[in-house]
Design an enzyme around this catalytic site. Sequence first.
Site, PDB file in Angstrom:
ATOM      1  N   ASP A   5       0.863  -1.175   0.000  1.00 37.79           N
ATOM      2  CA  ASP A   5       0.000   0.000   0.000  1.00 37.79           C
ATOM      3  C   ASP A   5       0.899   1.225   0.000  1.00 37.79           C
ATOM      4  O   ASP A   5       1.931   1.242   0.678  1.00 37.79           O
ATOM      5  CB  ASP A   5      -0.926   0.008   1.224  1.00 37.79           C
ATOM      6  CG  ASP A   5      -2.140   0.884   0.981  1.00 37.79           C
ATOM      7  OD1 ASP A   5      -2.779   0.739  -0.071  1.00 37.79           O
ATOM      8  OD2 ASP A   5      -2.455   1.740   1.835  1.00 37.79           O
TER       9      ASP A   5
ATOM     10  N   GLY B 255      -0.153   7.002 -12.067  1.00 40.41           N
ATOM     11  CA  GLY B 255      -0.519   7.756 -10.864  1.00 40.41           C
ATOM     12  C   GLY B 255      -0.004   9.178 -10.904  1.00 40.41           C
ATOM     13  O   GLY B 255      -0.161   9.898 -11.893  1.00 40.41           O
TER      14      GLY B 255
ATOM     15  N   ASP C 244       3.036  10.247 -11.062  1.00 40.11           N
ATOM     16  CA  ASP C 244       4.389  10.408 -11.623  1.00 40.11           C
ATOM     17  C   ASP C 244       4.584  11.731 -12.378  1.00 40.11           C
ATOM     18  O   ASP C 244       5.647  12.342 -12.265  1.00 40.11           O
ATOM     19  CB  ASP C 244       4.754   9.221 -12.526  1.00 40.11           C
ATOM     20  CG  ASP C 244       5.155   7.993 -11.717  1.00 40.11           C
ATOM     21  OD1 ASP C 244       5.443   8.145 -10.516  1.00 40.11           O
ATOM     22  OD2 ASP C 244       5.180   6.888 -12.286  1.00 40.11           O
TER      23      ASP C 244
ATOM     24  N   ARG D  70       8.308   1.638  -3.865  1.00 40.73           N
ATOM     25  CA  ARG D  70       7.899   0.234  -3.945  1.00 40.73           C
ATOM     26  C   ARG D  70       9.108  -0.653  -4.241  1.00 40.73           C
ATOM     27  O   ARG D  70       9.245  -1.739  -3.696  1.00 40.73           O
ATOM     28  CB  ARG D  70       6.832   0.070  -5.045  1.00 40.73           C
ATOM     29  CG  ARG D  70       5.944  -1.141  -4.870  1.00 40.73           C
ATOM     30  CD  ARG D  70       4.727  -1.141  -5.786  1.00 40.73           C
ATOM     31  NE  ARG D  70       4.879  -0.282  -6.927  1.00 40.73           N
ATOM     32  CZ  ARG D  70       4.350   0.943  -7.020  1.00 40.73           C
ATOM     33  NH1 ARG D  70       3.609   1.412  -6.043  1.00 40.73           N
ATOM     34  NH2 ARG D  70       4.564   1.691  -8.082  1.00 40.73           N
TER      35      ARG D  70
HETATM   36  P1  IMP Z   1      -1.318   1.720  -4.138  1.00 37.57           P
HETATM   37  O1  IMP Z   1      -1.563   1.538  -2.685  1.00 37.57           O
HETATM   38  O2  IMP Z   1      -0.017   1.157  -4.582  1.00 37.57           O
HETATM   39  O3  IMP Z   1      -2.464   1.303  -4.994  1.00 37.57           O
HETATM   40  O4  IMP Z   1      -1.116   3.271  -4.378  1.00 37.57           O
HETATM   41  C1  IMP Z   1      -2.111   4.220  -4.040  1.00 37.57           C
HETATM   42  C2  IMP Z   1      -2.064   5.350  -5.031  1.00 37.57           C
HETATM   43  O5  IMP Z   1      -0.784   5.979  -4.946  1.00 37.57           O
HETATM   44  C3  IMP Z   1      -2.195   4.926  -6.491  1.00 37.57           C
HETATM   45  O6  IMP Z   1      -3.531   4.918  -6.902  1.00 37.57           O
HETATM   46  C4  IMP Z   1      -1.429   5.990  -7.213  1.00 37.57           C
HETATM   47  O7  IMP Z   1      -2.263   7.094  -7.443  1.00 37.57           O
HETATM   48  C5  IMP Z   1      -0.370   6.398  -6.211  1.00 37.57           C
HETATM   49  N1  IMP Z   1       0.910   5.751  -6.495  1.00 37.57           N
HETATM   50  C6  IMP Z   1       1.404   4.601  -5.978  1.00 37.57           C
HETATM   51  N2  IMP Z   1       2.614   4.332  -6.458  1.00 37.57           N
HETATM   52  C7  IMP Z   1       2.901   5.323  -7.326  1.00 37.57           C
HETATM   53  C8  IMP Z   1       4.017   5.584  -8.165  1.00 37.57           C
HETATM   54  O8  IMP Z   1       4.995   4.830  -8.246  1.00 37.57           O
HETATM   55  N3  IMP Z   1       3.953   6.712  -8.896  1.00 37.57           N
HETATM   56  C9  IMP Z   1       2.891   7.568  -8.857  1.00 37.57           C
HETATM   57  N4  IMP Z   1       1.807   7.346  -8.120  1.00 37.57           N
HETATM   58  C10 IMP Z   1       1.817   6.234  -7.354  1.00 37.57           C
END
Ligand code: IMP
Length: 198
Positions: A68, A152, A154, A181
């Site tokens: 997350d 997202g 970026d 990540r």
């Molecule tokens: P999740 O928990 O990995 O689904 O991330 C939650 C939200 O964070 C996603 O819907 C994206 O909008 C944003 N997000 C997560 N990882 C990235 C990334 O590597 N680059 C840009 N936005 C990210």
Amino acid sequence: MKMIFATGNAGKLREASEILGEGFELVTPASFGITEDIPEDGDTLEANSAQKADYIHERTGLDCFADDTGLEVDCLDGAPGVYTARYAGPGHRFEDNMDKLLKEMALKGPDAPRTARFRSVVTLIKDGGHHVFEGVMEGRIALKKAGCGGFGYDPVFISDVYPDVTVAEIPEEAKNAISHRGKALRAMAEWLREHGDR
Ligand code: IMP
């Protein structure tokens, strides 16, 4: 080593497979007939990643992990944080989330600090035990969107490692090497190696 990655996002699966490398075979919940949205309604990244991993473990009994991620913006007191995916409201697109972020920051005035970070929390369930890994990418929020790579936020995030471009303007491999990540997943891979699985 076969593991379930609790995600329905094909991009994330590809990214995680590249980061973990040979020796890990990642499969999705869909391979086990789990096609519904995995619940994530916790108040913290830790709670959400644990909730997603537990959901899959309870239904398959197999080793699995979930991640997350939140974007923490200093001048917004850490928002959007755990609400990063739905900052502009449920069902909104990435574009809407970025537009809202740029608008909220504009309201803080031109002198407000633009520092921010992505934080990822990964929960691994291995032989029934829970193990938590974290990764952070420090940077700042751009004044406007640029680039079309990644996903997202970026196009509005500038990493401290590549201070002249947004993350959407750097190659995927370069992003994986510095991303929140990537760091959390490599920490998990290291832990698995230390504990004799690779
Ligand atoms: P999740 O928990 O990995 O689904 O991330 C939650 C939200 O964070 C996603 O819907 C994206 O909008 C944003 N997000 C997560 N990882 C990235 C990334 O590597 N680059 C840009 N936005 C990210």
